[in-house]
Design a protein around this motif. Structure first.
Motif, PDB file in Angstrom:
ATOM      1  N   TRP A 121       0.830  -1.215   0.000  1.00 19.88           N
ATOM      2  CA  TRP A 121       0.000   0.000   0.000  1.00 19.88           C
ATOM      3  C   TRP A 121       0.862   1.262   0.000  1.00 19.88           C
ATOM      4  N   LEU A 122       1.883   1.306   0.857  1.00 17.83           N
ATOM      5  CA  LEU A 122       2.742   2.486   0.907  1.00 17.83           C
ATOM      6  C   LEU A 122       3.469   2.700  -0.418  1.00 17.83           C
ATOM      7  N   CYS A 123       3.989   1.633  -0.989  1.00 12.35           N
ATOM      8  CA  CYS A 123       4.693   1.770  -2.270  1.00 12.35           C
ATOM      9  C   CYS A 123       3.751   2.299  -3.344  1.00 12.35           C
ATOM     10  N   MET A 124       2.566   1.724  -3.446  1.00 13.02           N
ATOM     11  CA  MET A 124       1.611   2.212  -4.444  1.00 13.02           C
ATOM     12  C   MET A 124       1.222   3.655  -4.181  1.00 13.02           C
ATOM     13  N   LYS A 125       1.048   4.012  -2.933  1.00 10.85           N
ATOM     14  CA  LYS A 125       0.653   5.370  -2.552  1.00 10.85           C
ATOM     15  C   LYS A 125       1.583   6.401  -3.182  1.00 10.85           C
ATOM     16  N   TYR A 126       2.887   6.167  -3.061  1.00 10.11           N
ATOM     17  CA  TYR A 126       3.858   7.148  -3.569  1.00 10.11           C
ATOM     18  C   TYR A 126       4.196   6.929  -5.044  1.00 10.11           C
ATOM     19  N   GLU A 127       4.156   5.686  -5.501  1.00  9.20           N
ATOM     20  CA  GLU A 127       4.347   5.433  -6.932  1.00  9.20           C
ATOM     21  C   GLU A 127       3.237   6.090  -7.744  1.00  9.20           C
ATOM     22  N   ILE A 128       2.003   5.883  -7.305  1.00  8.51           N
ATOM     23  CA  ILE A 128       0.862   6.410  -8.052  1.00  8.51           C
ATOM     24  C   ILE A 128       0.858   7.930  -8.054  1.00  8.51           C
ATOM     25  N   ARG A 129       1.229   8.546  -6.944  1.00  6.75           N
ATOM     26  CA  ARG A 129       1.299  10.004  -6.917  1.00  6.75           C
ATOM     27  C   ARG A 129       2.230  10.525  -8.013  1.00  6.75           C
ATOM     28  N   HIS A 130       3.353   9.838  -8.198  1.00  2.00           N
ATOM     29  CA  HIS A 130       4.267  10.283  -9.263  1.00  2.00           C
ATOM     30  C   HIS A 130       3.732   9.914 -10.639  1.00  2.00           C
ATOM     31  N   GLY A 135       1.684  10.978 -16.175  1.00  2.10           N
ATOM     32  CA  GLY A 135       0.682  10.572 -17.150  1.00  2.10           C
ATOM     33  C   GLY A 135       0.470   9.090 -17.320  1.00  2.10           C
ATOM     34  N   GLY A 136       0.962   8.282 -16.389  1.00  2.30           N
ATOM     35  CA  GLY A 136       0.689   6.855 -16.475  1.00  2.30           C
ATOM     36  C   GLY A 136       1.827   5.995 -15.979  1.00  2.30           C
ATOM     37  N   GLY A 137       1.597   4.684 -16.001  1.00  2.00           N
ATOM     38  CA  GLY A 137       2.604   3.728 -15.557  1.00  2.00           C
ATOM     39  C   GLY A 137       1.966   2.365 -15.364  1.00  2.00           C
ATOM     40  N   ALA A 138       2.775   1.403 -15.009  1.00  2.00           N
ATOM     41  CA  ALA A 138       2.288   0.043 -14.766  1.00  2.00           C
ATOM     42  C   ALA A 138       2.874  -0.478 -13.461  1.00  2.00           C
ATOM     43  N   ILE A 139       2.007  -1.054 -12.645  1.00  2.00           N
ATOM     44  CA  ILE A 139       2.406  -1.587 -11.343  1.00  2.00           C
ATOM     45  C   ILE A 139       2.044  -3.066 -11.285  1.00  2.00           C
ATOM     46  N   VAL A 140       2.973  -3.859 -10.765  1.00  2.00           N
ATOM     47  CA  VAL A 140       2.714  -5.279 -10.519  1.00  2.00           C
ATOM     48  C   VAL A 140       3.023  -5.561  -9.055  1.00  2.00           C
ATOM     49  N   ASN A 141       2.067  -6.127  -8.345  1.00  2.00           N
ATOM     50  CA  ASN A 141       2.253  -6.505  -6.945  1.00  2.00           C
ATOM     51  C   ASN A 141       2.419  -8.013  -6.826  1.00  2.00           C
ATOM     52  N   THR A 142       3.346  -8.441  -5.977  1.00  2.00           N
ATOM     53  CA  THR A 142       3.532  -9.871  -5.769  1.00  2.00           C
ATOM     54  C   THR A 142       2.602 -10.366  -4.677  1.00  2.00           C
ATOM     55  N   VAL A 165      -4.230  -8.989  -3.232  1.00  2.00           N
ATOM     56  CA  VAL A 165      -5.160  -9.163  -4.350  1.00  2.00           C
ATOM     57  C   VAL A 165      -6.259  -8.109  -4.284  1.00  2.00           C
ATOM     58  N   GLY A 166      -6.797  -7.875  -3.092  1.00  2.00           N
ATOM     59  CA  GLY A 166      -7.870  -6.897  -2.944  1.00  2.00           C
ATOM     60  C   GLY A 166      -7.433  -5.480  -3.236  1.00  2.00           C
ATOM     61  N   ILE A 167      -6.293  -5.080  -2.693  1.00  2.00           N
ATOM     62  CA  ILE A 167      -5.835  -3.709  -2.900  1.00  2.00           C
ATOM     63  C   ILE A 167      -5.407  -3.486  -4.343  1.00  2.00           C
ATOM     64  N   THR A 168      -4.940  -4.538  -5.002  1.00  2.00           N
ATOM     65  CA  THR A 168      -4.603  -4.443  -6.425  1.00  2.00           C
ATOM     66  C   THR A 168      -5.848  -4.136  -7.248  1.00  2.00           C
ATOM     67  N   LYS A 169      -6.930  -4.852  -6.978  1.00  2.00           N
ATOM     68  CA  LYS A 169      -8.172  -4.623  -7.719  1.00  2.00           C
ATOM     69  C   LYS A 169      -8.725  -3.230  -7.449  1.00  2.00           C
ATOM     70  N   ALA A 170      -8.666  -2.791  -6.186  1.00  2.00           N
ATOM     71  CA  ALA A 170      -9.175  -1.464  -5.835  1.00  2.00           C
ATOM     72  C   ALA A 170      -8.389  -0.370  -6.554  1.00  2.00           C
ATOM     73  N   ALA A 171      -7.064  -0.480  -6.535  1.00  2.00           N
ATOM     74  CA  ALA A 171      -6.224   0.532  -7.188  1.00  2.00           C
ATOM     75  C   ALA A 171      -6.426   0.526  -8.695  1.00  2.00           C
ATOM     76  N   VAL A 182      -2.702  -1.671 -12.842  1.00  2.00           N
ATOM     77  CA  VAL A 182      -2.249  -2.326 -11.615  1.00  2.00           C
ATOM     78  C   VAL A 182      -2.695  -3.780 -11.644  1.00  2.00           C
ATOM     79  N   ASN A 183      -1.737  -4.688 -11.585  1.00  2.00           N
ATOM     80  CA  ASN A 183      -2.027  -6.124 -11.614  1.00  2.00           C
ATOM     81  C   ASN A 183      -1.239  -6.842 -10.524  1.00  2.00           C
ATOM     82  N   ALA A 184      -1.600  -8.092 -10.286  1.00  2.00           N
ATOM     83  CA  ALA A 184      -0.891  -8.906  -9.295  1.00  2.00           C
ATOM     84  C   ALA A 184      -0.461 -10.224  -9.914  1.00  2.00           C
ATOM     85  N   ILE A 185       0.723 -10.673  -9.524  1.00  2.00           N
ATOM     86  CA  ILE A 185       1.155 -12.022  -9.871  1.00  2.00           C
ATOM     87  C   ILE A 185       1.007 -12.899  -8.631  1.00  2.00           C
ATOM     88  N   CYS A 186       0.649 -14.145  -8.858  1.00  2.00           N
ATOM     89  CA  CYS A 186       0.426 -15.089  -7.761  1.00  2.00           C
ATOM     90  C   CYS A 186       1.302 -16.318  -7.992  1.00  2.00           C
TER      91      CYS A 186
END
Length: 252
Positions: A121-130, A135-142, A165-171, A182-186
């Motif tokens: 959550w913290l990483c996404m919080k600051y990554e997404i702000r930037h 103008g965009g980007g791609a995030i993958v959460n493990t 998984v839940g926070i990935t879908k919300a973001a 924003v996606n997740a790998i499992c």
């Protein structure tokens, strides 16, 4: 032909070894500049040396992802150094201990949730702000197959990975129209230091883990990294909010 990620910048947490290191090296092979983050300084420095050997720029930042100030500093240093963050692989995580839920130590539970879930959550919080600014980007959460199904004896790990998984879908839903995917790998059972700790060097136990995979073997960190690269690439431009199992058919 020029590598597809030339001019791009990738950030990988938990990149001192295992899946994180494989991901960092995969980004480097695709031409991206790489920011390596981990609490393990020696391993992190080894990873950036390997990235630089692939003729790309790389930097290491020591970061405990459970600490807001350290995550904010990580993102600021990455942007100050390379100007942008196009891709982020939020991979840092710990397994905790093996214990039944009623006996699980509270302090270990808190630490697993802090690193695995709060850290993402913290990483996404600051990554997404930037990313919103650029103008965009791609995030993958493990996450893990333990984020899609239960498992005995590791309740904190299972809870944290389900949370990812839940926070990935919300973001993904919140920022879909801002050019941020924003996606997740499992991952399933991947041969990393975590598995070595579980098996404690017992070749028979390791063989049992491998036999439990429908494909008949353990996965490699590089196979997971390939999935991360695809999710960050333009080939996955219509993919967001997804949970991609890299598990040799285990969940099937």
């Amino acid at each position: 032909m020029e590598p597809p990620f030339i001019g791009k910048v990738a950030l990988v947490t938990g990149a001192a070894a295992g899946i994180g290191r494989a991901s960092a090296l995969a980004f480097a092979r695709e031409g991206a500049k790489v920011v390596v983050a981990d609490v393990n300084v020696e391993g992190g420095e080894e990873t950036i040396a390997l990235c630089r050997a692939l003729n790309t720029d790389a930097m290491f930042v020591r970061c405990d992802v459970s600490q807001r100030d350290e995550v904010e500093r990580l993102i600021a240093l990455a942007v100050d150094t390379f100007g942008r963050i196009d891709f982020a692989h939020n991979n840092a995580g710990i397994e905790g201990v093996q214990a039944m839920l009623a006996d699980y130590p509270e302090e270990v539970w808190d630490r697993v949730i802090e690193i695995n879930l709060k850290g993402v959550w913290l990483c996404m919080k600051y990554e997404i702000r930037h990313m919103l600014k650029q103008g965009g980007g791609a995030i993958v959460n493990t996450s893990s197959v333990a984020g899609l199904a239960g498992s005995r004896g590791v309740s904190a790990y299972v809870a944290s990975k389900h949370g990812i998984v839940g926070i990935t879908k919300a973001a993904a839903l919140e920022y879909a129209r801002n050019g941020i995917r924003v996606n997740a790998i499992c991952p399933g059972t991947i041969h990393t230091a975590m598995i070595d700790r579980f098996t404690q060097g017992d070749p028979q136990l390791l063989a049992q883990f491998a036999e439990g995979e429908p494909i008949g073997r353990l996965g490699s960190p590089e196979e997971v990294a390939n999935a991360v690269i695809w999710l960050c690439s333009d080939k996955a431009s219509f993919v967001t909010g997804a949970t991609l199992a890299v598990d040799g058919g285990r969940l099937a």
